[in-house]
Every structure is written in C-alpha cells, then in structure tokens.
Design a protein around this motif. Sequence first.
Motif, PDB file in Angstrom:
ATOM      1  N   ARG A 150      -5.671   8.601  44.238  1.00 60.49           N
ATOM      2  CA  ARG A 150      -5.999   9.583  43.607  1.00 60.49           C
ATOM      3  C   ARG A 150      -7.110   9.287  42.608  1.00 60.49           C
ATOM      4  NH1 ARG A 150      -2.115  12.590  41.942  1.00 60.49           N
ATOM      5  NH2 ARG A 150      -2.374  12.194  39.737  1.00 60.49           N
ATOM      6  N   LEU A 151      -6.527   8.224  41.738  1.00 57.54           N
ATOM      7  CA  LEU A 151      -7.351   7.738  40.413  1.00 57.54           C
ATOM      8  C   LEU A 151      -8.304   6.885  40.997  1.00 57.54           C
ATOM      9  CD1 LEU A 151      -4.292   6.384  38.110  1.00 57.54           C
ATOM     10  CD2 LEU A 151      -5.745   8.405  37.903  1.00 57.54           C
ATOM     11  N   GLN A 152      -8.147   5.962  42.078  1.00 62.18           N
ATOM     12  CA  GLN A 152      -9.413   5.445  42.781  1.00 62.18           C
ATOM     13  C   GLN A 152     -10.441   6.252  43.132  1.00 62.18           C
ATOM     14  OE1 GLN A 152     -10.161   2.184  43.099  1.00 62.18           O
ATOM     15  NE2 GLN A 152     -12.155   2.744  44.007  1.00 62.18           N
ATOM     16  N   ARG A 153      -9.986   7.416  43.715  1.00 60.64           N
ATOM     17  CA  ARG A 153     -11.377   8.534  43.971  1.00 60.64           C
ATOM     18  C   ARG A 153     -12.011   8.746  42.900  1.00 60.64           C
ATOM     19  NH1 ARG A 153      -7.212  10.147  47.617  1.00 60.64           N
ATOM     20  NH2 ARG A 153      -6.605  12.002  46.451  1.00 60.64           N
ATOM     21  N   LEU A 154     -11.273   9.126  41.671  1.00 55.01           N
ATOM     22  CA  LEU A 154     -12.100   9.746  40.442  1.00 55.01           C
ATOM     23  C   LEU A 154     -12.977   8.462  40.120  1.00 55.01           C
ATOM     24  CD1 LEU A 154      -8.929  11.338  38.664  1.00 55.01           C
ATOM     25  CD2 LEU A 154     -11.042  12.468  39.793  1.00 55.01           C
ATOM     26  N   VAL A 155     -12.456   7.212  40.116  1.00 54.66           N
ATOM     27  CA  VAL A 155     -13.248   6.139  39.457  1.00 54.66           C
ATOM     28  C   VAL A 155     -14.500   5.939  40.335  1.00 54.66           C
ATOM     29  CG1 VAL A 155     -13.351   3.601  39.203  1.00 54.66           C
ATOM     30  CG2 VAL A 155     -11.107   4.894  38.666  1.00 54.66           C
ATOM     31  N   GLU A 156     -14.123   6.086  41.681  1.00 49.20           N
ATOM     32  CA  GLU A 156     -15.420   5.719  42.595  1.00 49.20           C
ATOM     33  C   GLU A 156     -16.714   6.770  42.290  1.00 49.20           C
ATOM     34  OE1 GLU A 156     -13.908   6.754  46.519  1.00 49.20           O
ATOM     35  OE2 GLU A 156     -13.147   4.728  46.827  1.00 49.20           O
ATOM     36  N   SER A 157     -16.317   7.817  41.533  1.00 51.00           N
ATOM     37  CA  SER A 157     -17.682   8.730  41.319  1.00 51.00           C
ATOM     38  C   SER A 157     -17.939   8.702  39.818  1.00 51.00           C
ATOM     39  CB  SER A 157     -17.336  10.106  41.522  1.00 51.00           C
ATOM     40  OG  SER A 157     -16.166  10.530  40.751  1.00 51.00           O
ATOM     41  N   ALA A 158     -17.655   7.503  39.365  1.00 43.99           N
ATOM     42  CA  ALA A 158     -17.955   7.383  37.711  1.00 43.99           C
ATOM     43  C   ALA A 158     -18.432   5.884  37.461  1.00 43.99           C
ATOM     44  CB  ALA A 158     -16.810   7.519  37.012  1.00 43.99           C
ATOM     45  N   PRO A 159     -19.445   5.839  36.735  1.00 42.61           N
ATOM     46  CA  PRO A 159     -20.012   4.598  36.307  1.00 42.61           C
ATOM     47  C   PRO A 159     -19.141   3.703  35.253  1.00 42.61           C
ATOM     48  CG  PRO A 159     -21.311   6.065  35.106  1.00 42.61           C
ATOM     49  CD  PRO A 159     -20.112   6.822  36.105  1.00 42.61           C
ATOM     50  N   LEU A 160     -17.685   3.691  35.343  1.00 41.42           N
ATOM     51  CA  LEU A 160     -16.872   3.013  34.333  1.00 41.42           C
ATOM     52  C   LEU A 160     -15.950   1.910  35.268  1.00 41.42           C
ATOM     53  CD1 LEU A 160     -13.960   4.288  34.633  1.00 41.42           C
ATOM     54  CD2 LEU A 160     -14.840   6.363  33.841  1.00 41.42           C
ATOM     55  N   ALA A 161     -15.427   0.931  34.283  1.00 42.18           N
ATOM     56  CA  ALA A 161     -14.477  -0.078  34.788  1.00 42.18           C
ATOM     57  C   ALA A 161     -13.113   0.435  34.289  1.00 42.18           C
ATOM     58  CB  ALA A 161     -14.980  -1.192  34.039  1.00 42.18           C
ATOM     59  N   PHE A 162     -12.037   0.338  35.117  1.00 38.97           N
ATOM     60  CA  PHE A 162     -10.716   1.017  34.851  1.00 38.97           C
ATOM     61  C   PHE A 162      -9.875  -0.211  35.333  1.00 38.97           C
ATOM     62  CE2 PHE A 162      -7.083   3.418  36.839  1.00 38.97           C
ATOM     63  CZ  PHE A 162      -6.801   3.565  35.720  1.00 38.97           C
ATOM     64  N   LEU A 163      -9.316  -0.705  34.239  1.00 45.00           N
ATOM     65  CA  LEU A 163      -8.463  -1.691  34.177  1.00 45.00           C
ATOM     66  C   LEU A 163      -7.109  -1.304  34.216  1.00 45.00           C
ATOM     67  CD1 LEU A 163      -8.115  -5.092  34.177  1.00 45.00           C
ATOM     68  CD2 LEU A 163      -8.031  -4.785  31.598  1.00 45.00           C
ATOM     69  N   VAL A 164      -6.089  -1.818  34.794  1.00 40.85           N
ATOM     70  CA  VAL A 164      -4.876  -1.531  34.943  1.00 40.85           C
ATOM     71  C   VAL A 164      -3.860  -2.743  34.559  1.00 40.85           C
ATOM     72  CG1 VAL A 164      -2.574  -0.225  36.064  1.00 40.85           C
ATOM     73  CG2 VAL A 164      -4.866   0.276  36.251  1.00 40.85           C
ATOM     74  N   LEU A 165      -3.017  -2.783  33.718  1.00 38.73           N
ATOM     75  CA  LEU A 165      -2.322  -3.815  33.375  1.00 38.73           C
ATOM     76  C   LEU A 165      -0.752  -3.708  33.648  1.00 38.73           C
ATOM     77  CD1 LEU A 165      -4.850  -3.975  31.155  1.00 38.73           C
ATOM     78  CD2 LEU A 165      -3.390  -5.650  29.700  1.00 38.73           C
ATOM     79  N   THR A 166      -0.135  -4.563  34.353  1.00 37.34           N
ATOM     80  CA  THR A 166       1.117  -4.397  35.009  1.00 37.34           C
ATOM     81  C   THR A 166       1.969  -5.711  34.789  1.00 37.34           C
ATOM     82  OG1 THR A 166       0.369  -5.029  37.324  1.00 37.34           O
ATOM     83  CG2 THR A 166       0.409  -2.475  36.595  1.00 37.34           C
ATOM     84  N   ARG A 167       3.211  -5.595  34.816  1.00 39.08           N
ATOM     85  CA  ARG A 167       4.039  -6.851  34.917  1.00 39.08           C
ATOM     86  C   ARG A 167       3.787  -7.559  36.255  1.00 39.08           C
ATOM     87  NH1 ARG A 167       5.332  -9.755  31.191  1.00 39.08           N
ATOM     88  NH2 ARG A 167       5.889  -7.863  30.029  1.00 39.08           N
ATOM     89  N   GLU A 168       4.199  -6.939  37.350  1.00 40.28           N
ATOM     90  CA  GLU A 168       3.741  -7.359  38.744  1.00 40.28           C
ATOM     91  C   GLU A 168       2.783  -6.718  39.611  1.00 40.28           C
ATOM     92  OE1 GLU A 168       7.704  -7.107  40.468  1.00 40.28           O
ATOM     93  OE2 GLU A 168       8.406  -8.795  39.007  1.00 40.28           O
ATOM     94  N   SER A 169       2.291  -7.214  40.424  1.00 38.07           N
ATOM     95  CA  SER A 169       1.170  -6.575  41.091  1.00 38.07           C
ATOM     96  C   SER A 169       1.872  -5.478  41.979  1.00 38.07           C
ATOM     97  CB  SER A 169       0.330  -7.323  42.219  1.00 38.07           C
ATOM     98  OG  SER A 169      -0.446  -6.783  42.896  1.00 38.07           O
ATOM     99  N   MET A 170       1.173  -4.247  41.917  1.00 34.24           N
ATOM    100  CA  MET A 170       1.755  -2.949  42.550  1.00 34.24           C
ATOM    101  C   MET A 170       0.696  -1.916  43.012  1.00 34.24           C
ATOM    102  SD  MET A 170       3.101  -0.921  39.118  1.00 34.24           S
ATOM    103  CE  MET A 170       2.780   0.663  39.625  1.00 34.24           C
ATOM    104  N   ILE A 171      -0.558  -2.275  42.703  1.00 29.77           N
ATOM    105  CA  ILE A 171      -1.400  -1.032  43.253  1.00 29.77           C
ATOM    106  C   ILE A 171      -2.225  -1.601  44.206  1.00 29.77           C
ATOM    107  CG2 ILE A 171      -3.368   0.070  42.450  1.00 29.77           C
ATOM    108  CD1 ILE A 171      -2.517  -0.344  39.580  1.00 29.77           C
ATOM    109  N   SER A 172      -1.925  -0.953  45.353  1.00 24.21           N
ATOM    110  CA  SER A 172      -2.553  -1.521  47.040  1.00 24.21           C
ATOM    111  C   SER A 172      -4.042  -1.173  46.763  1.00 24.21           C
ATOM    112  CB  SER A 172      -1.719  -0.870  47.892  1.00 24.21           C
ATOM    113  OG  SER A 172      -1.720   0.743  47.943  1.00 24.21           O
ATOM    114  N   SER A 173      -4.592  -0.094  46.142  1.00 24.27           N
ATOM    115  CA  SER A 173      -5.746   0.547  46.294  1.00 24.27           C
ATOM    116  C   SER A 173      -6.938  -0.309  45.372  1.00 24.27           C
ATOM    117  CB  SER A 173      -6.106   1.848  45.909  1.00 24.27           C
ATOM    118  OG  SER A 173      -5.382   2.187  44.599  1.00 24.27           O
ATOM    119  N   ALA A 174      -6.210  -1.247  44.379  1.00 18.86           N
ATOM    120  CA  ALA A 174      -7.078  -2.127  43.563  1.00 18.86           C
ATOM    121  C   ALA A 174      -8.147  -3.171  44.211  1.00 18.86           C
ATOM    122  CB  ALA A 174      -6.156  -2.903  42.597  1.00 18.86           C
TER     123      ALA A 174
END
Length: 216
Positions: A150-174
């Motif tokens: 859902r966040l990816q769909r929101l980002v796709e329509s906006a000219p912004l960079a979205f960075l998520v910091l995690t301990r271990e890789s967990m976002i398959s849509s990144a």
Amino acid sequence: MAASDKIINLRQLLAERFPQTCAPRDERWPTGVEAIDEAIGGGLPKSAITELSSPNFSAGSALFIHVLLRSAYRNGFFLALIDGRDSFDPQAAGMEVLRHLLWVRCSQAAQAVQAADFLLRDGNFPVVVLDLVLNAAEELRKIPQTHWYRLQRLVESAPLAFLVLTRESMISSAQLKLSLRNAWQLPDLEEQELTGRLKMAVRRVQGTRQFSAKAG
C-alpha cells in the motif's frame, strides 16, 4: 472535531510550516555522498521504496540519516523523519540544519507505519525516512506485507524518495535494497569524520555490489 477535519488542519499546518519549492525533476534524490550516489544510479530513486538494512549495531544508520539531512539543507528542501523508537539525536545536527527537518517521534512500529502512510499521502516532503532499526523484531514481523505494498502504491504517484531503515531486510516491494556493512567500535565513534568510511552493499537484479562510500 471530526477526524477528517483534523487531518485537513494538520496538512495545512505542514504546508505552512514546511513550504516547499519546486522539487527537481530528476528521477533520483542525491544522498550527498558521491560514492553512494554513483553506486545506486545517482541517488535514492523517487516514486519507489528503498530499504536500508543495518544487520550490525553501530553500522552507521544514524550517521546516514544525518548525511541525508545535511543534503536536504544544502539543497534547500525539507526531510521528514519518522522515528520508530524515538532515538534520533538532534544535537549532532545543528540548529540551521534542523530547520529543514520534520521529526515524527513514535514508540512503536505500527505508529510509525501509520505516520508514513499519512506523510506519503500528503506528498509535501521530497524525502521521507522511516527508521525502524531499533524496533523489536517481533514488532516488525506483525507488519503485513500488504502494508508495504500500500505504501508502495502511494509512493508511485508522488515525486518523492521513501527510505525505510530496518535491522534485517523485510520489504519485498522495495525497488532498491541497501545494506550497511560497518561494525564500528567505541574508538571508531570518537573520530570526527566517519562519513568517508561508510560501507554498503547494493542489491540489484544482477547481484550484489559492495563498495566503500567516500565523502565528496
């Protein structure tokens, strides 16, 4: 006051407090570290999720946030930081730089993801950073992958960079996955300039590339 009215008022407040100039039309947002930008194609991709994992403690995720904030300051834009465990240290940034920061302080991962949803819908910030590095693994496992899509769909329509910091890789849509490879000890942290020693691995379709970032 209805919830919808509160949201409208908050958006108006953000627009007044953080007035934006026209964002560059480039497809990437420069991090401010030349070696990193070169390795990832010019900077953080816009209209996409970038995940930066920090498998080691003291790997440099907090330092990288400060690097991005200084870049936003130099370029005259604002950065939104959603702090999943209220761990950001503003004293290291300086007052002039902090004027370009919206700091959303959260105590739980679920709150932080909700805040990200709101800011991405608002679209008022060229760079949005969601810091979940210090949130417990059990908290993060409770976040359904559907939330990230859902966040990816929101980002796709906006000219912004979205960075998520995690301990271990967990976002398959990144779209882009980075991993910090530092494991600094206390003597390292006493040095004045660590930016030039940031080490990252970039995961692409073609494989993984490791490099050492050097300050420009």
